[in-house]
Scaffold this motif. Structure first.
Motif, PDB file in Angstrom:
ATOM      1  N   LEU A  58       0.822  -1.204   0.000  1.00  0.00           N
ATOM      2  CA  LEU A  58       0.000   0.000   0.000  1.00  0.00           C
ATOM      3  C   LEU A  58       0.863   1.264   0.000  1.00  0.00           C
ATOM      4  CD1 LEU A  58      -2.778  -0.975   2.583  1.00  0.00           C
ATOM      5  CD2 LEU A  58      -2.945  -0.967   0.081  1.00  0.00           C
ATOM      6  N   ALA A  59       0.197   2.385  -0.203  1.00  0.00           N
ATOM      7  CA  ALA A  59       0.890   3.669  -0.184  1.00  0.00           C
ATOM      8  C   ALA A  59       1.648   3.852   1.121  1.00  0.00           C
ATOM      9  CB  ALA A  59      -0.128   4.795  -0.354  1.00  0.00           C
ATOM     10  N   ARG A  60       2.819   4.484   1.026  1.00  0.00           N
ATOM     11  CA  ARG A  60       3.658   4.819   2.182  1.00  0.00           C
ATOM     12  C   ARG A  60       4.339   3.611   2.805  1.00  0.00           C
ATOM     13  NH1 ARG A  60       4.804   8.745   0.583  1.00  0.00           N
ATOM     14  NH2 ARG A  60       5.513   9.638   2.540  1.00  0.00           N
ATOM     15  N   THR A  61       4.542   2.557   2.012  1.00  0.00           N
ATOM     16  CA  THR A  61       5.282   1.381   2.501  1.00  0.00           C
ATOM     17  C   THR A  61       6.640   1.263   1.806  1.00  0.00           C
ATOM     18  OG1 THR A  61       4.208  -0.075   0.875  1.00  0.00           O
ATOM     19  CG2 THR A  61       3.180   0.096   3.062  1.00  0.00           C
ATOM     20  N   GLY A  62       7.186   2.396   1.393  1.00  0.00           N
ATOM     21  CA  GLY A  62       8.450   2.374   0.663  1.00  0.00           C
ATOM     22  C   GLY A  62       8.253   2.241  -0.829  1.00  0.00           C
ATOM     23  N   SER A  63       7.074   2.607  -1.298  1.00  0.00           N
ATOM     24  CA  SER A  63       6.750   2.425  -2.717  1.00  0.00           C
ATOM     25  C   SER A  63       7.584   3.327  -3.623  1.00  0.00           C
ATOM     26  CB  SER A  63       5.258   2.664  -2.963  1.00  0.00           C
ATOM     27  OG  SER A  63       4.873   3.951  -2.526  1.00  0.00           O
ATOM     28  N   ALA A  64       7.965   4.520  -3.143  1.00  0.00           N
ATOM     29  CA  ALA A  64       8.771   5.418  -3.971  1.00  0.00           C
ATOM     30  C   ALA A  64      10.171   4.840  -4.195  1.00  0.00           C
ATOM     31  CB  ALA A  64       8.866   6.794  -3.315  1.00  0.00           C
ATOM     32  N   ASN A  80       1.396   6.283  -8.238  1.00  0.00           N
ATOM     33  CA  ASN A  80       0.171   7.054  -8.017  1.00  0.00           C
ATOM     34  C   ASN A  80       0.101   8.305  -8.885  1.00  0.00           C
ATOM     35  OD1 ASN A  80      -1.154   9.473  -6.354  1.00  0.00           O
ATOM     36  ND2 ASN A  80      -2.219   7.595  -5.810  1.00  0.00           N
ATOM     37  N   ALA A  81       1.211   9.029  -9.002  1.00  0.00           N
ATOM     38  CA  ALA A  81       1.206  10.267  -9.773  1.00  0.00           C
ATOM     39  C   ALA A  81       0.919  10.032 -11.248  1.00  0.00           C
ATOM     40  CB  ALA A  81       2.540  10.988  -9.613  1.00  0.00           C
ATOM     41  N   GLU A  82       1.170   8.798 -11.716  1.00  0.00           N
ATOM     42  CA  GLU A  82       0.893   8.494 -13.124  1.00  0.00           C
ATOM     43  C   GLU A  82      -0.600   8.560 -13.428  1.00  0.00           C
ATOM     44  OE1 GLU A  82       3.539   8.237 -14.864  1.00  0.00           O
ATOM     45  OE2 GLU A  82       4.995   7.874 -13.274  1.00  0.00           O
ATOM     46  N   VAL A  83      -1.418   8.376 -12.411  1.00  0.00           N
ATOM     47  CA  VAL A  83      -2.871   8.499 -12.604  1.00  0.00           C
ATOM     48  C   VAL A  83      -3.197   9.920 -13.049  1.00  0.00           C
ATOM     49  CG1 VAL A  83      -5.139   8.337 -11.512  1.00  0.00           C
ATOM     50  CG2 VAL A  83      -3.324   6.744 -10.852  1.00  0.00           C
ATOM     51  N   LEU A  84      -2.560  10.893 -12.399  1.00  0.00           N
ATOM     52  CA  LEU A  84      -2.778  12.294 -12.742  1.00  0.00           C
ATOM     53  C   LEU A  84      -2.169  12.631 -14.102  1.00  0.00           C
ATOM     54  CD1 LEU A  84      -3.559  15.230 -12.045  1.00  0.00           C
ATOM     55  CD2 LEU A  84      -1.358  15.414 -10.845  1.00  0.00           C
ATOM     56  N   VAL A  85      -0.925  12.242 -14.298  1.00  0.00           N
ATOM     57  CA  VAL A  85      -0.219  12.587 -15.531  1.00  0.00           C
ATOM     58  C   VAL A  85      -0.917  12.015 -16.757  1.00  0.00           C
ATOM     59  CG1 VAL A  85       1.926  12.242 -16.819  1.00  0.00           C
ATOM     60  CG2 VAL A  85       2.010  12.872 -14.399  1.00  0.00           C
ATOM     61  N   ASN A  86      -1.422  10.775 -16.646  1.00  0.00           N
ATOM     62  CA  ASN A  86      -2.080  10.116 -17.774  1.00  0.00           C
ATOM     63  C   ASN A  86      -3.589  10.324 -17.797  1.00  0.00           C
ATOM     64  OD1 ASN A  86       0.150   8.320 -19.151  1.00  0.00           O
ATOM     65  ND2 ASN A  86       0.435   8.047 -16.952  1.00  0.00           N
ATOM     66  N   ASP A  87      -4.096  11.071 -16.819  1.00  0.00           N
ATOM     67  CA  ASP A  87      -5.528  11.356 -16.714  1.00  0.00           C
ATOM     68  C   ASP A  87      -6.344  10.057 -16.678  1.00  0.00           C
ATOM     69  OD1 ASP A  87      -7.723  12.954 -16.390  1.00  0.00           O
ATOM     70  OD2 ASP A  87      -7.951  13.448 -18.511  1.00  0.00           O
ATOM     71  N   HIS A  88      -5.954   9.156 -15.779  1.00  0.00           N
ATOM     72  CA  HIS A  88      -6.638   7.870 -15.618  1.00  0.00           C
ATOM     73  C   HIS A  88      -7.638   7.883 -14.458  1.00  0.00           C
ATOM     74  CE1 HIS A  88      -3.217   5.439 -17.764  1.00  0.00           C
ATOM     75  NE2 HIS A  88      -3.988   6.105 -18.604  1.00  0.00           N
ATOM     76  N   SER A  89      -7.927   9.055 -13.916  1.00  0.00           N
ATOM     77  CA  SER A  89      -8.762   9.131 -12.717  1.00  0.00           C
ATOM     78  C   SER A  89     -10.138   8.513 -12.918  1.00  0.00           C
ATOM     79  CB  SER A  89      -8.918  10.593 -12.277  1.00  0.00           C
ATOM     80  OG  SER A  89      -7.664  11.156 -11.959  1.00  0.00           O
ATOM     81  N   GLU A  90     -10.779   8.815 -14.034  1.00  0.00           N
ATOM     82  CA  GLU A  90     -12.125   8.296 -14.263  1.00  0.00           C
ATOM     83  C   GLU A  90     -12.114   6.789 -14.483  1.00  0.00           C
ATOM     84  OE1 GLU A  90     -13.713  10.649 -17.441  1.00  0.00           O
ATOM     85  OE2 GLU A  90     -14.346  12.267 -16.081  1.00  0.00           O
ATOM     86  N   ASP A 121       2.561   1.404  -5.519  1.00  0.00           N
ATOM     87  CA  ASP A 121       1.746   2.396  -4.821  1.00  0.00           C
ATOM     88  C   ASP A 121       0.251   2.208  -5.122  1.00  0.00           C
ATOM     89  OD1 ASP A 121       1.517   4.524  -3.053  1.00  0.00           O
ATOM     90  OD2 ASP A 121       1.656   6.041  -4.596  1.00  0.00           O
ATOM     91  N   SER A 122      -0.569   2.944  -4.376  1.00  0.00           N
ATOM     92  CA  SER A 122      -2.006   2.987  -4.643  1.00  0.00           C
ATOM     93  C   SER A 122      -2.235   3.817  -5.906  1.00  0.00           C
ATOM     94  CB  SER A 122      -2.747   3.639  -3.469  1.00  0.00           C
ATOM     95  OG  SER A 122      -2.671   2.835  -2.318  1.00  0.00           O
ATOM     96  N   ILE A 182      -9.201  10.290  -5.636  1.00  0.00           N
ATOM     97  CA  ILE A 182      -8.508   9.988  -4.377  1.00  0.00           C
ATOM     98  C   ILE A 182      -9.496   9.980  -3.217  1.00  0.00           C
ATOM     99  CG2 ILE A 182      -6.823  10.841  -2.712  1.00  0.00           C
ATOM    100  CD1 ILE A 182      -5.525   9.531  -5.070  1.00  0.00           C
ATOM    101  N   ARG A 183     -10.381  10.972  -3.185  1.00  0.00           N
ATOM    102  CA  ARG A 183     -11.391  11.020  -2.127  1.00  0.00           C
ATOM    103  C   ARG A 183     -12.269   9.776  -2.166  1.00  0.00           C
ATOM    104  NH1 ARG A 183     -16.507  11.835  -1.318  1.00  0.00           N
ATOM    105  NH2 ARG A 183     -16.855  11.905  -3.564  1.00  0.00           N
ATOM    106  N   ASN A 184     -12.652   9.359  -3.362  1.00  0.00           N
ATOM    107  CA  ASN A 184     -13.484   8.173  -3.527  1.00  0.00           C
ATOM    108  C   ASN A 184     -12.747   6.916  -3.071  1.00  0.00           C
ATOM    109  OD1 ASN A 184     -15.802   6.779  -4.265  1.00  0.00           O
ATOM    110  ND2 ASN A 184     -15.171   6.554  -6.399  1.00  0.00           N
TER     111      ASN A 184
END
Length: 310
Positions: A58-64, A80-90, A121-122, A182-184
């Motif tokens: 999970l996130a914050r387990t040394g994933s970076a 996780n940031a790739e979700v934003l960069v690639n616009d995969h949120s939906e 990561d998540s 992320i909120r969801n």
């Protein structure tokens, strides 16, 4: 007035139609620099047409740190940031809303089509078992961390996501979609232990802490239950290259194992994002003052001449 004009230009750059693309370029460059150190990616193996490595940590387990290590070994990890960069949120939203029962194939196809062959990561870790069903031959890495340190670290997520509720971040559609995703994810998958409404949670609330730990325990239990022992590596970055390279059947690189301070990165990101918010509102105020000044003193040639000479 010269300063006001400069701030007005920045305001237009951030809020204009190209503002989101400008910010995303910075995000993309930041991701590339943090993962690869600004240099070219190294490659020790041939590329496949699917996911070869699935990180279930999970996130914050040394994933970076794991992300950068996989990159050094020649993989292209999806963080996780790739979700934003690639616009995969939906795409991920549909997965979250159905508990992984629907949409996971579309997400996996989008990742592979974009050139990723590993995940860290998540949210991919949260649905790692669903991804494993699609790629049953993938090797699974379960990154771990002491519970007390993990809890302190994971509770840093909410404040930085909450910043995106403010302008100019809230004016950028891609950031809005990412924040809502992320909120969801936190409300449904993480049992509401991180962020459902507002800017986050009370980190001193025992109920919140227990929810987070319950989710961590249930996730680890699910991974160990569904993955064959020979296909699973329980790993912590402090173990270095040897167990990871042995598990992936790759040579040990001639460089130290990367140790990324994720907590420090989060703090820097939070301060930068808050700085953008403050600067944006200062720009708004400066622009208003500049307009009022121009209207009130339309023929003040002395000020115009002074500004031009400066």
């Amino acid at each position: 007035l010269c300063l006001m004009k400069s701030l007005a230009v920045l305001l237009l750059a951030l809020s204009g139609c190209h503002g989101e693309n400008f910010i995303l370029k910075l995000v993309r460059r930041g991701i590339t620099a943090s993962i690869t150190g600004g240099g070219p990616q190294k490659s020790h193996k041939k590329r496949s047409q699917g996911l070869e490595v699935i990180s279930a940590g999970l996130a914050r387990t040394g994933s970076a740190s794991l992300q950068k290590a996989l990159d050094i070994l020649g993989y292209t990890p999806y963080h996780n940031a790739e979700v934003l960069v690639n616009d995969h949120s939906e795409l991920w939203d549909r997965v979250v809303n159905t508990g992984g029962k629907d949409g996971i194939k579309d997400v996996a196809s989008a990742m592979v089509a974009a050139g990723y062959d590993a995940t860290t990561d998540s949210p991919s870790a949260d649905f790692s078992m669903e991804l494993l069903k699609l790629y049953p031959n993938a090797k699974v890495i379960l990154s771990t961390r002491p519970e007390d340190r993990w809890l302190v670290s994971v509770l840093q997520i909410s404040p930085i996501v909450g910043v995106t509720m403010l302008p100019p971040w809230s004016y950028m559609p891609r950031f809005v979609r990412f924040r809502e995703f992320i909120r969801n994810l936190h409300c449904q998958q993480w049992q509401g232990c991180l962020m459902c409404d507002g800017f986050g949670v009370d980190i001193n609330d025992h109920e919140t802490n227990n929810k987070c730990l319950d989710y961590l325990h249930s996730h680890i239990e699910k991974v160990k239950k569904h993955v064959r022992p020979k296909q699973l590596l329980e790993f912590h970055p402090s173990q270095g290259w040897e167990p990871l390279c042995k598990f992936l059947d790759l040579p040990i690189p001639d460089e130290p194992f990367p140790h990324i301070n994720g907590g420090l990165s989060f703090e820097i990101a939070r301060y930068v994002m808050w700085s953008v918010v403050v600067l944006f509102h200062a720009s708004c105020a400066a622009l208003v003052l500049y307009i009022i000044r121009k209207i009130a003193f339309p023929f003040d040639l002395r000020l115009q001449t002074k500004c031009s000479s400066a």
